[in-house]
Design a protein around this motif. Structure first.
Motif, PDB file in Angstrom:
ATOM      1  N   SER A   9      -5.864 -13.559  -1.521  1.00  0.00           N
ATOM      2  CA  SER A   9      -6.270 -14.214  -0.273  1.00  0.00           C
ATOM      3  C   SER A   9      -5.216 -14.074   0.819  1.00  0.00           C
ATOM      4  CB  SER A   9      -6.553 -15.700  -0.526  1.00  0.00           C
ATOM      5  OG  SER A   9      -5.389 -16.333  -1.020  1.00  0.00           O
ATOM      6  N   HIS A  10      -4.010 -13.678   0.466  1.00  0.00           N
ATOM      7  CA  HIS A  10      -2.963 -13.535   1.477  1.00  0.00           C
ATOM      8  C   HIS A  10      -2.867 -12.082   1.965  1.00  0.00           C
ATOM      9  CE1 HIS A  10      -1.024 -12.693  -2.397  1.00  0.00           C
ATOM     10  NE2 HIS A  10      -0.184 -11.938  -1.732  1.00  0.00           N
ATOM     11  N   GLN A  11      -2.159 -11.910   3.068  1.00  0.00           N
ATOM     12  CA  GLN A  11      -2.016 -10.598   3.723  1.00  0.00           C
ATOM     13  C   GLN A  11      -1.297  -9.603   2.812  1.00  0.00           C
ATOM     14  OE1 GLN A  11      -3.232  -9.647   6.679  1.00  0.00           O
ATOM     15  NE2 GLN A  11      -2.339  -7.622   6.564  1.00  0.00           N
ATOM     16  N   GLN A  12      -1.824  -8.417   2.727  1.00  0.00           N
ATOM     17  CA  GLN A  12      -1.215  -7.349   1.937  1.00  0.00           C
ATOM     18  C   GLN A  12       0.050  -6.849   2.617  1.00  0.00           C
ATOM     19  OE1 GLN A  12      -3.734  -3.948   1.189  1.00  0.00           O
ATOM     20  NE2 GLN A  12      -1.977  -2.627   0.904  1.00  0.00           N
ATOM     21  N   PRO A  13       1.109  -6.577   1.842  1.00  0.00           N
ATOM     22  CA  PRO A  13       2.286  -5.924   2.436  1.00  0.00           C
ATOM     23  C   PRO A  13       1.907  -4.536   2.970  1.00  0.00           C
ATOM     24  CG  PRO A  13       2.771  -6.773   0.237  1.00  0.00           C
ATOM     25  CD  PRO A  13       1.289  -6.891   0.436  1.00  0.00           C
ATOM     26  N   ALA A  14       2.733  -4.002   3.835  1.00  0.00           N
ATOM     27  CA  ALA A  14       2.468  -2.695   4.443  1.00  0.00           C
ATOM     28  C   ALA A  14       2.935  -1.588   3.501  1.00  0.00           C
ATOM     29  CB  ALA A  14       3.162  -2.594   5.791  1.00  0.00           C
ATOM     30  N   PHE A  15       2.082  -1.232   2.538  1.00  0.00           N
ATOM     31  CA  PHE A  15       2.421  -0.170   1.606  1.00  0.00           C
ATOM     32  C   PHE A  15       2.326   1.191   2.286  1.00  0.00           C
ATOM     33  CE2 PHE A  15       1.077  -3.493  -1.415  1.00  0.00           C
ATOM     34  CZ  PHE A  15       2.237  -3.542  -2.177  1.00  0.00           C
ATOM     35  N   ARG A  16       3.196   2.106   1.834  1.00  0.00           N
ATOM     36  CA  ARG A  16       3.245   3.471   2.345  1.00  0.00           C
ATOM     37  C   ARG A  16       3.095   4.434   1.167  1.00  0.00           C
ATOM     38  NH1 ARG A  16       8.921   3.135   5.253  1.00  0.00           N
ATOM     39  NH2 ARG A  16       8.467   5.253   5.905  1.00  0.00           N
ATOM     40  N   HIS A  17       2.473   5.580   1.413  1.00  0.00           N
ATOM     41  CA  HIS A  17       2.242   6.586   0.376  1.00  0.00           C
ATOM     42  C   HIS A  17       3.301   7.675   0.505  1.00  0.00           C
ATOM     43  CE1 HIS A  17      -0.809   9.585  -1.593  1.00  0.00           C
ATOM     44  NE2 HIS A  17       0.386   9.643  -2.151  1.00  0.00           N
ATOM     45  N   PHE A  18       4.163   7.766  -0.520  1.00  0.00           N
ATOM     46  CA  PHE A  18       5.218   8.770  -0.568  1.00  0.00           C
ATOM     47  C   PHE A  18       4.926   9.780  -1.669  1.00  0.00           C
ATOM     48  CE2 PHE A  18       7.287   4.797   0.782  1.00  0.00           C
ATOM     49  CZ  PHE A  18       7.837   5.195   1.989  1.00  0.00           C
ATOM     50  N   SER A  19       5.461  10.986  -1.494  1.00  0.00           N
ATOM     51  CA  SER A  19       5.333  12.012  -2.529  1.00  0.00           C
ATOM     52  C   SER A  19       6.546  12.926  -2.463  1.00  0.00           C
ATOM     53  CB  SER A  19       4.054  12.823  -2.316  1.00  0.00           C
ATOM     54  OG  SER A  19       3.933  13.805  -3.314  1.00  0.00           O
ATOM     55  N   ILE A  20       6.926  13.455  -3.633  1.00  0.00           N
ATOM     56  CA  ILE A  20       7.985  14.460  -3.696  1.00  0.00           C
ATOM     57  C   ILE A  20       7.710  15.352  -4.891  1.00  0.00           C
ATOM     58  CG2 ILE A  20       9.564  12.981  -5.007  1.00  0.00           C
ATOM     59  CD1 ILE A  20      11.872  14.392  -3.350  1.00  0.00           C
ATOM     60  N   GLN A  21       8.021  16.633  -4.737  1.00  0.00           N
ATOM     61  CA  GLN A  21       7.869  17.609  -5.809  1.00  0.00           C
ATOM     62  C   GLN A  21       9.266  18.126  -6.158  1.00  0.00           C
ATOM     63  OE1 GLN A  21       6.533  18.369  -2.636  1.00  0.00           O
ATOM     64  NE2 GLN A  21       4.853  16.998  -3.097  1.00  0.00           N
ATOM     65  N   PHE A  22       9.528  18.230  -7.446  1.00  0.00           N
ATOM     66  CA  PHE A  22      10.786  18.806  -7.909  1.00  0.00           C
ATOM     67  C   PHE A  22      10.463  20.182  -8.471  1.00  0.00           C
ATOM     68  CE2 PHE A  22      11.551  14.278  -7.771  1.00  0.00           C
ATOM     69  CZ  PHE A  22      12.743  14.247  -7.064  1.00  0.00           C
ATOM     70  N   TRP A  66      -6.922  -4.948  -2.868  1.00  0.00           N
ATOM     71  CA  TRP A  66      -6.085  -6.117  -2.559  1.00  0.00           C
ATOM     72  C   TRP A  66      -6.940  -7.232  -1.958  1.00  0.00           C
ATOM     73  CZ3 TRP A  66      -0.721  -6.677  -3.217  1.00  0.00           C
ATOM     74  CH2 TRP A  66      -0.176  -7.841  -2.662  1.00  0.00           C
ATOM     75  N   SER A  67      -7.822  -6.873  -1.026  1.00  0.00           N
ATOM     76  CA  SER A  67      -8.646  -7.892  -0.355  1.00  0.00           C
ATOM     77  C   SER A  67      -9.632  -8.546  -1.316  1.00  0.00           C
ATOM     78  CB  SER A  67      -9.376  -7.295   0.849  1.00  0.00           C
ATOM     79  OG  SER A  67     -10.336  -6.352   0.425  1.00  0.00           O
ATOM     80  N   ARG A  68     -10.007  -7.844  -2.386  1.00  0.00           N
ATOM     81  CA  ARG A  68     -10.908  -8.430  -3.386  1.00  0.00           C
ATOM     82  C   ARG A  68     -10.203  -9.430  -4.292  1.00  0.00           C
ATOM     83  NH1 ARG A  68     -13.592  -3.193  -3.564  1.00  0.00           N
ATOM     84  NH2 ARG A  68     -12.170  -2.459  -5.169  1.00  0.00           N
ATOM     85  N   ILE A  69      -8.897  -9.247  -4.536  1.00  0.00           N
ATOM     86  CA  ILE A  69      -8.223 -10.089  -5.521  1.00  0.00           C
ATOM     87  C   ILE A  69      -7.197 -11.052  -4.934  1.00  0.00           C
ATOM     88  CG2 ILE A  69      -8.547  -8.410  -7.384  1.00  0.00           C
ATOM     89  CD1 ILE A  69      -5.623  -7.559  -7.006  1.00  0.00           C
TER      90      ILE A  69
END
Length: 148
Positions: free
Chosen positions: A112-125, A107-110
């Motif tokens: 110029s504005h602040q990145q949103p606060a992304f979160r890493h989620f996972s679920i297994q079925f 994100w910082s390479r491409i």
């Protein structure tokens, strides 16, 4: 990629039958990803038990990354940490994730504005043997509704 510090967000087995889901599908809705989980539920109608199909959706908001992989399998992710913190079949957030770090660097390479606060989620079925990894801003679970 390494993942750790697993935090359970939601347990679908609070409403799924013990044998699990009947089917899982997904689609996009703008920048959101919607997982559609169908399951059977017995209900008393008059003096008879009948089985109906119900559905709930897990909606990931503002998705940056989405991956569907066969389960069991790690999909390129290696869990590092206390094994009892990572509970299969539950919607989990990884508070420490190479996916988040790599995304922030990209994100910082491409941008110029602040990145949103992304979160890493996972679920297994566990019944249909698929897992999802999602990088999103947030997640919510819909109410139950009857599938005709």
């Amino acid at each position: 990629m390494k993942i750790s510090k697993a935090k359970v967000i939601y347990d679908p087995y609070e409403w799924l039958p013990g044998y699990g889901e009947s089917s899982v599908s997904f689609h996009s809705d703008g920048s959101d990803i919607v997982l559609e989980i169908e399951y059977e539920k017995e209900q008393l109608e008059g003096d008879k038990n009948i089985t109906n199909i119900f559905r709930r959706d897990i909606i990931f908001k503002s998705v940056r990354y989405f991956m569907r992989v066969p389960f069991p399998g790690n999909g390129g992710f290696e869990y590092i940490g206390v094994p009892s913190q990572f509970q299969l079949g539950k919607l989990t957030e990884f508070l420490d994730s190479d996916l988040i770090r790599n995304n922030a660097q990209e994100w910082s390479r491409i941008a110029s504005h602040q990145q949103p606060a992304f979160r890493h989620f996972s679920i297994q079925f566990l019944s249909v043997n698929i897992a999802f990894h999602v990088l999103a801003i947030s997640v919510l679970v819909s109410d139950e509704f009857w599938v005709e």
